[in-house]
Each structure stands twice: as C-alpha cells, then as structure tokens.
Design a protein around this motif. Structure first.
Motif, short mmCIF file in Angstrom:
data_model
loop_
_atom_site.label_atom_id
_atom_site.label_comp_id
_atom_site.label_asym_id
_atom_site.label_seq_id
_atom_site.Cartn_x
_atom_site.Cartn_y
_atom_site.Cartn_z
N ARG A 1 47.16 62.32 62.09
CA ARG A 1 46.20 61.32 62.59
C ARG A 1 46.42 60.08 61.77
N MET A 2 46.90 59.00 62.42
CA MET A 2 47.19 57.75 61.74
C MET A 2 46.18 56.70 62.17
N VAL A 3 45.56 56.05 61.20
CA VAL A 3 44.63 54.96 61.46
C VAL A 3 45.21 53.71 60.79
N ALA A 4 45.41 52.66 61.59
CA ALA A 4 46.00 51.42 61.08
C ALA A 4 45.02 50.26 61.27
N ASP A 5 45.03 49.35 60.29
CA ASP A 5 44.27 48.12 60.40
C ASP A 5 45.08 47.01 59.73
N GLU A 6 44.46 45.90 59.43
CA GLU A 6 45.19 44.76 58.87
C GLU A 6 45.75 45.03 57.47
N ARG A 7 45.20 45.97 56.74
CA ARG A 7 45.66 46.26 55.39
C ARG A 7 46.85 47.20 55.35
N GLY A 8 46.91 48.15 56.28
CA GLY A 8 47.96 49.15 56.28
C GLY A 8 47.56 50.33 57.13
N SER A 9 48.10 51.49 56.78
CA SER A 9 47.78 52.68 57.57
C SER A 9 47.46 53.85 56.65
N VAL A 10 46.65 54.73 57.17
CA VAL A 10 46.31 55.98 56.49
C VAL A 10 46.66 57.09 57.46
N THR A 11 47.52 58.01 57.00
CA THR A 11 47.93 59.13 57.83
C THR A 11 47.42 60.40 57.19
N THR A 12 46.74 61.21 57.99
CA THR A 12 46.19 62.47 57.51
C THR A 12 46.78 63.59 58.35
N GLU B 1 47.46 68.04 58.59
CA GLU B 1 46.66 69.24 58.39
C GLU B 1 46.66 69.69 56.93
N ARG B 2 47.69 69.27 56.16
CA ARG B 2 47.80 69.73 54.77
C ARG B 2 47.97 68.60 53.75
N ALA B 3 48.07 67.36 54.20
CA ALA B 3 48.26 66.25 53.25
C ALA B 3 47.83 64.95 53.91
N SER B 4 47.64 63.94 53.08
CA SER B 4 47.36 62.60 53.60
C SER B 4 47.98 61.57 52.67
N PHE B 5 48.27 60.41 53.22
CA PHE B 5 48.81 59.32 52.42
C PHE B 5 48.47 58.00 53.09
N SER B 6 48.46 56.96 52.26
CA SER B 6 48.17 55.62 52.78
C SER B 6 49.29 54.69 52.36
N MET B 7 49.54 53.69 53.20
CA MET B 7 50.59 52.70 52.92
C MET B 7 50.08 51.32 53.30
N HIS B 8 50.27 50.38 52.41
CA HIS B 8 49.99 48.99 52.72
C HIS B 8 51.20 48.43 53.47
N TRP B 9 50.99 47.42 54.27
CA TRP B 9 52.09 46.87 55.07
C TRP B 9 53.19 46.30 54.19
N VAL B 10 52.91 45.93 52.95
CA VAL B 10 53.96 45.37 52.09
C VAL B 10 55.06 46.38 51.77
N VAL B 11 54.80 47.67 52.00
CA VAL B 11 55.83 48.69 51.79
C VAL B 11 56.97 48.51 52.78
N PHE B 12 56.65 47.96 53.95
CA PHE B 12 57.63 47.77 55.00
C PHE B 12 57.97 46.29 55.13
N ARG B 13 59.17 46.02 55.59
CA ARG B 13 59.59 44.65 55.79
C ARG B 13 59.59 44.28 57.27
N GLU B 14 59.99 45.23 58.12
CA GLU B 14 60.15 44.94 59.53
C GLU B 14 59.88 46.19 60.36
N TYR B 15 59.78 45.97 61.66
CA TYR B 15 59.61 47.10 62.56
C TYR B 15 60.37 46.84 63.84
#
Length: 183
Positions: free
Chosen positions: A110-121, A123-137
């Motif tokens: 389950r990924m939730v994204a907003d202007e700051r970044g994304s949080v992915t949860t 069934e067994r782990a979760s992590f968050s990433m700010h958009w600065v981790v990525f350069r392009e898409y």
C-alpha cells in the motif's frame, strides 16, 4: 473569501491530497521497468548497449590480430552481436526476477504519495522515501518507474493497476511532475 485583495482565484483542491495505490508487485512489473529504463534513460541505454559494442570490438580486434579473412570477420560479427543482445535481454529478465524476489516476501503493498514523498507499507515491512531520493521518472502503459539520483542506482516500480480509481493515476502523475523530471 479571499481577504488579500485582488481577484480570488480557484485553488487546486487535489494539490495537498495524498494518493493511494494498493498492489502486489510481480516479476513482470520489474522486467517492464528495466526494459523501459534501458530504452529511455541514458544510463539504461549505455548498460544495454555495452555487451553488443564490446562483442563487436572484441571480434574486430581478434580478427585484425589474427589476420582473419573478411568473410570470417563478418560472419563472426553477425553471430556475436545478436548473441550479445540476447544475453543483455536475458540479463534484464534475471535482474527483474531477483528484484522481485527481494520484495515478494513483503506481500501486498500500500503506497501513499503526497508532495513530500511516498510511504509504502507491506504485509511485513514499511518504508518511506522523500522525492529527493529520485531524480527522474518515466511512465509505461502499466507503470510509473522512479529512477534514482546520481548517488543511487535505485528503481522504484509503481503499477497503475494499484490505483483506487482512474483519477488517482492522473493525481500521481501530477505529483511526480511537480517533484521529478519526466523522461
């Protein structure tokens, strides 16, 4: 009511609203992402072309060093370059399967994204990433693929099938456009 003076302008009500995707990653997702990266990013093209170019150089150097007749040289090139391309494609498929095997144990995401970044949860782990981790898409028919910056070789895969409704795909695209460079 706008009390700052001047004309009142309508605000984009979706701007601060997070978007949610729920999906189970597949090996095909990672393969599609890696192939798209190989076609559309300079680093991906360099990686994909390295083996065929090296095969052509090796055949040429060996043919000149051994004073091979032109027929042998041409036949060797005709055989070596396609085999190197095939090996590159097999390598992408193997890499995709390995990437999938790393995230498969976490189950549905389950990924939730907003202007700051994304949080992915998962069934067994979760992590968050700010958009600065990525350069392009880049975008494929089935995915959003986030590519890491100069110091990160990361690839994040967001399948469009995880959108809760069709408008979420457009909202995520808008968030990505505001925060990352589109390829």
């Amino acid at each position: 009511m706008d009390t700052r003076g001047g004309e009142s302008t309508p605000q984009n009500t979706d701007l601060g609203k997070p978007v949610e995707f729920v999906y189970r990653p597949t090996a095909a997702d990672f393969e599609e992402a890696l192939r798209a990266r190989a076609r559309r990013s300079s680093a991906g093209r360099a990686q994909a072309l390295m083996a065929p170019v090296m095969a052509a150089v090796a055949v040429s150097v060996f043919s000149v060093a051994r004073d091979a007749p032109p027929v042998v040289w041409i036949i060797s090139l005709v055989l070596a370059v396609p085999i190197a391309f095939w090996g590159t494609l097999r390598g992408l498929r193997t890499m995709a399967r390995r990437m999938h095997s790393m995230v498969e144990p976490y189950g549905e995401a389950r990924m939730v994204a907003d202007e700051r970044g994304s949080v992915t949860t998962g069934e067994r782990a979760s992590f968050s990433m700010h958009w600065v981790v990525f350069r392009e898409y880049l975008e494929t028919p089935g995915l959003f693929v986030l590519l890491g910056g100069d110091r990160a070789a990361g690839v994040a895969v967001l399948p469009k099938r995880g959108a809760q409704d069709a408008a979420d795909i457009d909202r995520l695209r808008a968030i990505l456009d505001r925060n990352l460079k589109r390829l």
